[in-house]
Design an enzyme around this catalytic site. Structure first.
Site, PDB file in Angstrom:
ATOM      1  CB  CYS A   1      -0.990  -0.007   1.150  1.00 51.13           C
ATOM      2  SG  CYS A   1      -2.283   1.240   0.935  1.00 51.13           S
TER       3      CYS A   1
ATOM      4  CG  HIS B   1      -4.222  -3.047   2.535  1.00 50.61           C
ATOM      5  ND1 HIS B   1      -3.284  -2.685   3.462  1.00 50.61           N
ATOM      6  CD2 HIS B   1      -4.738  -1.886   2.055  1.00 50.61           C
ATOM      7  CE1 HIS B   1      -3.237  -1.366   3.564  1.00 50.61           C
ATOM      8  NE2 HIS B   1      -4.111  -0.860   2.713  1.00 50.61           N
TER       9      HIS B   1
ATOM     10  CD  GLU C   1      -2.228  -5.788   4.832  1.00 48.62           C
ATOM     11  OE1 GLU C   1      -1.778  -6.139   3.718  1.00 48.62           O
ATOM     12  OE2 GLU C   1      -2.341  -4.596   5.176  1.00 48.62           O
TER      13      GLU C   1
END
Lengths: 200, 261
Positions: free
Chosen positions: A79, A182, A184
């Site tokens: 990001c 993202h 994650e």
């Protein structure tokens, strides 16, 4: 896999979520701002949320700029971490700021037209064919995005996404990789991408 | 193409997920982590945890459940309730939440929005707004302290003006809870959401009133919101997430249908 994975402690807020995502893959992770520890890692993550100005201030304040520039192992920016990898960014009140300059390129405000900013939510990503970072991830896979600035498409673009304009969803130059989304927070596709990077 | 988001909201009290009947008699419906996992696996695009412990009393609240969720959940989540300061927000974000949502504290201290924007970035600042339609004068008014009936009060803000104000201060997303519809499951307040949409340049999330799949279809097609939040229809199993997303996708509403189901 007994790899040494280090997340650079940039002082930004999404460090825990990147760490937890890697731990879910079964790898152990250190979070550090120490030159020797970062330098000795097999893989390095550069996380970041918030504004480029605040993040660069934190990185400069910790004297991490030269450390990051000297890395030769694979590095993945996430990001804002990706945006910090290029040369300059418009995300500052004073016009333009210098970033880390690991990859050529420039961050500009997304030209979203009538669409809402921030660009927030799940959007489809189209990777270049045959690249290792997106191995096993087909075109039009959904990833989670939250951002208002982006890197346009150019010769370092590794994957694209569409929101008002086509922009770089991922970058690659030498040992430096970056993703605008993202991983994650992108479900199984994100886990696949993180696994691909760790196994590089 | 950017997908529209389906967002289940879970009420949390002392680290347990509860459901209340008219703000009282909260019944524990389960442990927070397995329930969060279950929603993520079912295909939710995002989760909101509304901490109802925090807003109604002053004691120090254990928020360790935030990091337990961050450890297991691989989709974004937002924490709402009881966040009154930059320090409160920082703790929640450091534990791994992606966004924080503030409502009454933003009305009491609007500068908090600017501070959160400047320190943590626009992307994590969600403003929750409780809006009530006054039939007598045709106005939409903002209310605060709605978590506690005895303290609920009308503010001086008209909803449209407050929406403009929070955007100018750096809000990254707005969750509009239409109080007249809340809990009655007769559909989202399309008229109000359409009016708000015209002035809302950041992502807008509809809240309050979902009772059937067609309510989601209507709110996306007619009010062009970016996401729809709902609680009881998911908790009570009235709407199945897979069926909801498949139905919306079949009506040309962009949906993120992920694998792993």
């Amino acid at each position: 896999m007994a790899q040494k994975i280090v997340i650079v402690n940039t002082g930004c807020a999404n460090i825990s979520s990147v760490k937890f995502a890697l731990e879910r893959l079964g790898v152990t992770v250190d979070v550090s701002d120490n030159f020797d520890i970062i330098k000795a890692a097999d893989k390095v993550f550069l996380p970041g949320v918030g504004s480029a100005y605040a993040a660069m201030k934190s990185i400069n304040g910790k004297n991490l700029t030269d450390t990051i520039r000297s890395l030769e192992q694979p590095v993945l920016g996430v990001c804002l971490g990706m945006q910090l990898m290029v040369e300059t960014s418009d995300e500052t009140s004073s016009g333009q700021i210098d970033c880390l300059g690991l990859i050529p390129g420039h961050v500009a405000r997304l030209q979203a037209g009538d669409l809402r900013l921030p660009h927030m939510g799940w959007n489809t990503v189209t990777p270049l064919e045959g690249n290792t970072l997106f191995k096993g991830i087909p075109a039009d896979t959904y990833f989670y995005f939250v951002h208002s600035f982006a890197v346009p498409v150019y010769d370092k673009t590794l994957a694209t996404c569409e929101y008002g304009q086509t922009f770089s969803a991922a970058l690659h130059s030498n040992n430096f990789f970056g993703v605008q989304f993202h991983p994650e927070r992108s479900g199984e596709a994100g886990a696949q991408l993180l696994t691909n990077f760790v196994e590089m | 193409m950017l997908a529209k988001r389906i967002i289940p909201c879970l009420d949390v009290r002392d680290g347990k997920v509860v459901k209340g009947v008219q703000f009282r008699n909260h019944e524990i419906i389960g442990d927070i982590v397995p329930l969060a996992e279950q929603y993520a696996k079912a295909g939710a695009d995002e989760l909101v945890f509304y901490d109802i412990t925090a807003s109604s009393d002053q004691r120090v609240v254990d928020k360790s459940w935030v990091s337990r969720i961050a450890q297991v959940i691989d989709i974004p989540f937002c924490v709402a309730g009881g966040i009154k300061s930059v320090e409160d927000a920082g703790r929640i974000l450091e534990m791994g939440a992606d966004k924080i949502s503030i409502n009454s504290p933003a009305l009491s201290n609007p500068d908090l929005i600017n501070e959160l924007h400047d320190i943590y970035g626009q992307q994590c600042v969600v403003i929750g707004i409780d809006s009530f339609y006054n039939e007598a004068n045709g106005r939409y008014d903002v209310y605060k302290f709605t978590g506690d009936e005895s303290r609920t009060q009308q503010t001086q803000w008209h909803t449209i003006d407050w929406i403009k104000e929070v955007q100018s201060r750096g809000a990254g997303e707005i969750v509009l809870n239409c109080m007249n519809q809340d809990g009655v499951r007769k559909g989202y307040d399309i008229e109000q959401l359409k009016a708000v949409r015209e002035v809302c340049k950041v992502p807008l999330i509809a809240s309050g009133g979902a009772g059937a799949i067609e309510h989601f279809t209507d709110v996306f097609k007619q009010a062009d919101v970016d996401g729809a939040l709902a609680a009881s229809v998911f908790h009570k199993g009235i709407i199945d997430m897979h069926e909801l997303k498949d139905t919306l996708a079949s009506q040309a509403i962009p949906m993120c249908i992920r694998h792993g189901r």
